[in-house]
Write a protein that holds these residues in place. Structure first.
Motif, PDB file in Angstrom:
ATOM      1  N   PHE A  91     -31.577   0.057  90.563  1.00 32.09           N
ATOM      2  CA  PHE A  91     -31.915  -1.376  90.794  1.00 32.09           C
ATOM      3  C   PHE A  91     -30.872  -2.343  90.145  1.00 32.09           C
ATOM      4  N   SER A  92     -30.651  -2.004  88.796  1.00 35.71           N
ATOM      5  CA  SER A  92     -30.074  -3.020  87.949  1.00 35.71           C
ATOM      6  C   SER A  92     -29.022  -2.342  87.033  1.00 35.71           C
ATOM      7  N   PRO A  95     -30.976  -2.823  82.913  1.00 30.93           N
ATOM      8  CA  PRO A  95     -32.406  -3.139  83.187  1.00 30.93           C
ATOM      9  C   PRO A  95     -32.948  -3.429  81.690  1.00 30.93           C
ATOM     10  N   LEU A  98     -32.473  -7.059  81.261  1.00 30.63           N
ATOM     11  CA  LEU A  98     -33.360  -7.413  81.918  1.00 30.63           C
ATOM     12  C   LEU A  98     -34.760  -7.791  81.294  1.00 30.63           C
ATOM     13  N   THR A 154     -24.812  -1.588  93.217  1.00 26.76           N
ATOM     14  CA  THR A 154     -26.024  -2.024  92.296  1.00 26.76           C
ATOM     15  C   THR A 154     -25.694  -3.449  91.743  1.00 26.76           C
ATOM     16  N   TRP A 157     -27.917  -7.541  87.536  1.00 25.08           N
ATOM     17  CA  TRP A 157     -29.186  -7.996  86.766  1.00 25.08           C
ATOM     18  C   TRP A 157     -30.208  -7.514  87.841  1.00 25.08           C
ATOM     19  N   ILE A 158     -30.394  -8.287  88.868  1.00 25.35           N
ATOM     20  CA  ILE A 158     -31.446  -7.760  89.856  1.00 25.35           C
ATOM     21  C   ILE A 158     -31.205  -8.162  91.206  1.00 25.35           C
TER      22      ILE A 158
END
Length: 158
Positions: A91-92, A95, A98, A154, A157-158
């Motif tokens: 997802f990031s 992470p 984050l 991907t 960050w998000i």
């Protein structure tokens, strides 16, 4: 030194950057001027803050566990042995950073200080400019096309 032995960073800067951001936010809140956050219910902000802190710590633990399971460097001072694209890295690409950023924001909610918002933003921008850029160069040199494909699917960050 070739890409297989090169390390992206000489020192583990991320905890220092985020620690400094938290210290500066606390100092600004105490010494400059308090900037309280306002909510309709005074209990709401700390509850959201603790939930966000739990999310941030869980994300960091999940990311570190994933890196350790894949037997690659957790700290940016080590050479990456494998390109990790599973776990939270689906997802990031960052992470852990984050999680650090979310934890900084959560502390602001817990103590009801708006100073933590710019502190988290500055810390994230500093990490982006000084750390993530170096780590991405290392991963691109180390894993080439596979890393480029990972970057395309991907977000950073998000």
């Amino acid at each position: 030194m070739n890409a297989y032995r090169a390390k992206p960073l000489r020192y583990p800067w991320p905890p220092l950057i985020y620690g400094a951001a938290i210290a500066l936010a606390l100092a600004a809140d105490r010494l400059v001027a308090p900037m309280p956050l306002v909510a309709p219910n005074p209990v709401l902000l700390p509850i959201i803050g603790f939930a966000l802190a739990l999310l941030a710590v869980s994300l960091d633990i999940w990311a570190v566990k994933t890196l350790m399971e894949r037997q690659t460097a957790v700290l940016g001072t080590g050479c990456a042995r494998h390109l990790v694209t599973c776990g939270p890295f689906r997802f990031s690409r960052n992470p852990i950073y984050l999680g650090y950023t979310l934890l900084t924001l959560s502390l602001g909610l817990i103590i009801s200080s708006a100073w933590f918002l710019p502190a988290a933003l500055i810390a994230a921008m500093t990490a982006q400019w000084s750390i993530i850029r170096c780590e991405e160069q290392h991963l691109e040199q180390r894993f080439g096309f596979d890393y480029e494909c990972y970057c395309k699917r991907t977000r950073r960050w998000i």
